[in-house]
Design an enzyme around this catalytic site. Structure first.
Site, PDB file in Angstrom:
ATOM      1  N   ALA A  37       0.862  -1.190   0.000  1.00 33.63           N
ATOM      2  CA  ALA A  37       0.000   0.000   0.000  1.00 33.63           C
ATOM      3  C   ALA A  37       0.901   1.243   0.000  1.00 33.63           C
ATOM      4  O   ALA A  37       0.767   2.137   0.845  1.00 33.63           O
ATOM      5  CB  ALA A  37      -0.963  -0.009   1.188  1.00 33.63           C
ATOM      6  N   ALA A  40       3.697   8.184  -0.587  1.00 33.37           N
ATOM      7  CA  ALA A  40       4.878   9.048  -0.755  1.00 33.37           C
ATOM      8  C   ALA A  40       5.923   8.834   0.342  1.00 33.37           C
ATOM      9  O   ALA A  40       7.116   9.057   0.120  1.00 33.37           O
ATOM     10  CB  ALA A  40       4.438  10.516  -0.800  1.00 33.37           C
ATOM     11  N   GLY A  41       5.477   8.405   1.537  1.00 31.56           N
ATOM     12  CA  GLY A  41       6.433   8.113   2.614  1.00 31.56           C
ATOM     13  C   GLY A  41       7.364   6.969   2.214  1.00 31.56           C
ATOM     14  O   GLY A  41       8.582   7.036   2.412  1.00 31.56           O
ATOM     15  N   HIS A  42       6.796   5.916   1.635  1.00 33.41           N
ATOM     16  CA  HIS A  42       7.624   4.793   1.182  1.00 33.41           C
ATOM     17  C   HIS A  42       8.531   5.224   0.027  1.00 33.41           C
ATOM     18  O   HIS A  42       9.683   4.806  -0.060  1.00 33.41           O
ATOM     19  CB  HIS A  42       6.739   3.642   0.687  1.00 33.41           C
ATOM     20  CG  HIS A  42       5.849   3.048   1.730  1.00 33.41           C
ATOM     21  ND1 HIS A  42       4.487   3.224   1.727  1.00 33.41           N
ATOM     22  CD2 HIS A  42       6.133   2.281   2.806  1.00 33.41           C
ATOM     23  CE1 HIS A  42       3.962   2.571   2.755  1.00 33.41           C
ATOM     24  NE2 HIS A  42       4.940   2.011   3.433  1.00 33.41           N
ATOM     25  N   GLN A  66       2.776  -9.451  13.482  1.00 36.73           N
ATOM     26  CA  GLN A  66       2.755  -8.157  14.167  1.00 36.73           C
ATOM     27  C   GLN A  66       1.342  -7.608  14.351  1.00 36.73           C
ATOM     28  O   GLN A  66       1.170  -6.498  14.847  1.00 36.73           O
ATOM     29  CB  GLN A  66       3.668  -7.152  13.464  1.00 36.73           C
ATOM     30  CG  GLN A  66       3.211  -6.684  12.104  1.00 36.73           C
ATOM     31  CD  GLN A  66       4.254  -5.816  11.437  1.00 36.73           C
ATOM     32  OE1 GLN A  66       5.249  -6.310  10.915  1.00 36.73           O
ATOM     33  NE2 GLN A  66       4.050  -4.502  11.449  1.00 36.73           N
ATOM     34  N   GLY A 152      11.027   4.792   8.340  1.00 35.01           N
ATOM     35  CA  GLY A 152      10.482   6.126   8.575  1.00 35.01           C
ATOM     36  C   GLY A 152      10.463   6.469  10.057  1.00 35.01           C
ATOM     37  O   GLY A 152      10.261   5.598  10.909  1.00 35.01           O
ATOM     38  N   GLN A 158       9.104   1.822  16.608  1.00 37.90           N
ATOM     39  CA  GLN A 158       9.552   0.731  15.728  1.00 37.90           C
ATOM     40  C   GLN A 158      10.992   0.972  15.271  1.00 37.90           C
ATOM     41  O   GLN A 158      11.839   0.070  15.308  1.00 37.90           O
ATOM     42  CB  GLN A 158       8.628   0.624  14.513  1.00 37.90           C
ATOM     43  CG  GLN A 158       9.177  -0.252  13.394  1.00 37.90           C
ATOM     44  CD  GLN A 158       8.200  -0.461  12.272  1.00 37.90           C
ATOM     45  OE1 GLN A 158       7.266  -1.238  12.410  1.00 37.90           O
ATOM     46  NE2 GLN A 158       8.393   0.214  11.143  1.00 37.90           N
ATOM     47  N   SER A 190       0.270   7.841   5.906  1.00 33.43           N
ATOM     48  CA  SER A 190       0.117   6.483   6.439  1.00 33.43           C
ATOM     49  C   SER A 190      -0.892   5.755   5.567  1.00 33.43           C
ATOM     50  O   SER A 190      -1.850   6.375   5.075  1.00 33.43           O
ATOM     51  CB  SER A 190      -0.410   6.564   7.873  1.00 33.43           C
ATOM     52  OG  SER A 190      -0.930   5.314   8.258  1.00 33.43           O
ATOM     53  N   ARG A 192      -3.039   3.964   6.641  1.00 36.76           N
ATOM     54  CA  ARG A 192      -4.309   4.004   7.385  1.00 36.76           C
ATOM     55  C   ARG A 192      -5.123   5.261   7.083  1.00 36.76           C
ATOM     56  O   ARG A 192      -6.331   5.284   7.351  1.00 36.76           O
ATOM     57  CB  ARG A 192      -4.049   3.953   8.886  1.00 36.76           C
ATOM     58  CG  ARG A 192      -3.420   2.657   9.325  1.00 36.76           C
ATOM     59  CD  ARG A 192      -3.620   2.452  10.813  1.00 36.76           C
ATOM     60  NE  ARG A 192      -3.150   1.142  11.210  1.00 36.76           N
ATOM     61  CZ  ARG A 192      -1.931   0.895  11.680  1.00 36.76           C
ATOM     62  NH1 ARG A 192      -1.068   1.879  11.825  1.00 36.76           N
ATOM     63  NH2 ARG A 192      -1.582  -0.326  12.007  1.00 36.76           N
TER      64      ARG A 192
HETATM   65  O1  PAF Z   1       6.515  -0.401   9.122  1.00 33.90           O
HETATM   66  C1  PAF Z   1       6.104  -1.407   8.504  1.00 33.90           C
HETATM   67  O2  PAF Z   1       5.528  -1.311   7.421  1.00 33.90           O
HETATM   68  C2  PAF Z   1       6.316  -2.794   9.115  1.00 33.90           C
HETATM   69  O3  PAF Z   1       6.191  -2.761  10.502  1.00 33.90           O
HETATM   70  C3  PAF Z   1       7.649  -3.444   8.690  1.00 33.90           C
HETATM   71  C4  PAF Z   1       8.839  -2.659   9.192  1.00 33.90           C
HETATM   72  C5  PAF Z   1       7.702  -3.552   7.176  1.00 33.90           C
HETATM   73  C6  PAF Z   1       7.738  -4.859   9.275  1.00 33.90           C
HETATM   74  O4  PAF Z   1       6.690  -5.662   8.846  1.00 33.90           O
END
Ligand code: PAF
Length: 283
Positions: A37, A40-42, A66, A152, A158, A190, A192
């Protein structure tokens, strides 16, 4: 000239073969772990990786370990074709898109637990979440053997967890923090955000504004307890349905602070309906 296409591999051996070939040519490797998903952050993470490394691997894996049982793993957006177009446009070399069984084969029974920095905040609200994150990121580091990995700052706890894991386990990888990419009104990007109604989207923008005001007031000498309590109330007044936490913690190791005696971050999570929004700012 044919348009650039990001190559896709789905198995660990295929990933290792490609990385080994790059290494034989003396090329450095950057890893951008994602759950897809892509926004722009990615893209900014990929840009940073491309600027700092010869080759970039982006993993797309919605990691089941997770998610808590009450979180909707099935509802998490999955859009592989769209994501691959984004990755091709930013010229990521390789997308690693494993199925769940490739990462967690039958009989998988190991977990990585990072202590201390995972206590409180997300660690309290999402019990076990960081074990899932640390385990999958550890595996991705072993599989892709990157020189650098990009995360990020939006998910600051995290990021800190992964930094501590890499340091504590002597992993030969540099964890590179990348500043949060924001909308014009300050809302952190995000996946979300897509769940927000127009009214919720309007309210969402106040999260960053209130955190910045809180950080400013602490920097000017307001007591941390009073400032974070006021921020919690301000978020509710702005229209958030609930506030999971607002805390001021040490920037380096997320130690709880009673006074501002070292660089710090104000971190918060607030809810709009079922959607949890996270943000943090430095003090
Ligand atoms: O930040 C995320 O998208 C997830 O927590 C990660 C680091 C890809 C681990 O599944």
């Amino acid at each position: 000239m044919a348009a650039f296409r990001t190559r896709v591999v789905r198995s660990i051996p295929a990933l290792r073969d490609t990385v080994a070939r790059w290494r034989r040519n003396g090329e450095s490797v950057g890893l951008v772990p994602t759950m897809g998903a892509l926004h722009a952050g990615h893209i900014e993470l990929v840009r940073q990786s491309r600027a700092q490394c010869d080759r970039t691997v982006v993993s797309i894996f919605v990691n089941p370990t997770q998610f808590n049982p009450d979180e909707d793993l099935d509802r998490y957006p999955r859009q592989e074709e769209k994501d691959l177009k984004v990755l091709s446009d930013v010229r990521a070399d390789l997308a690693f898109i494993p199925v769940v069984e490739e990462i967690y084969p039958e009989g998988f029974a190991t977990a990585v637990h990072v202590g201390r920095v995972t206590t409180g905040m997300e660690g309290t609200v999402r019990v076990g979440h960081f074990d899932g994150v640390a385990t999958v990121v550890c595996k991705l580091f072993m599989q892709a053997t990157p020189d650098k990995a990009f995360f990020g700052e939006k998910d600051y706890q995290q990021l800190t967890t992964i930094r501590h894991m890499a340091r504590d386990l002597d992993m030969p990888v540099t964890v590179v923090p990348v500043p949060t990419v924001r909308e014009a009104d300050g809302l952190a990007l995000s996946s979300r955000n897509a769940y927000l109604s127009p009214e919720q989207r309007r309210i969402a923008a106040s999260l960053n504004r209130i955190l910045r005001e809180t950080a400013r007031s602490i920097a000017k000498g307001r007591a941390i307890d009073a400032a974070t309590a006021a921020a919690r109330q301000a978020l509710l007044d702005a229209g958030f349905d609930a506030v999971d936490y607002v805390e001021c913690r040490a920037e380096a190791d997320l130690a709880v602070l009673e006074t501002l005696d070292r660089p710090a971050r104000v971190l918060a999570t607030a809810r709009l309906g079922p959607t949890r929004l996270l943000d943090n700012v430095s003090v």
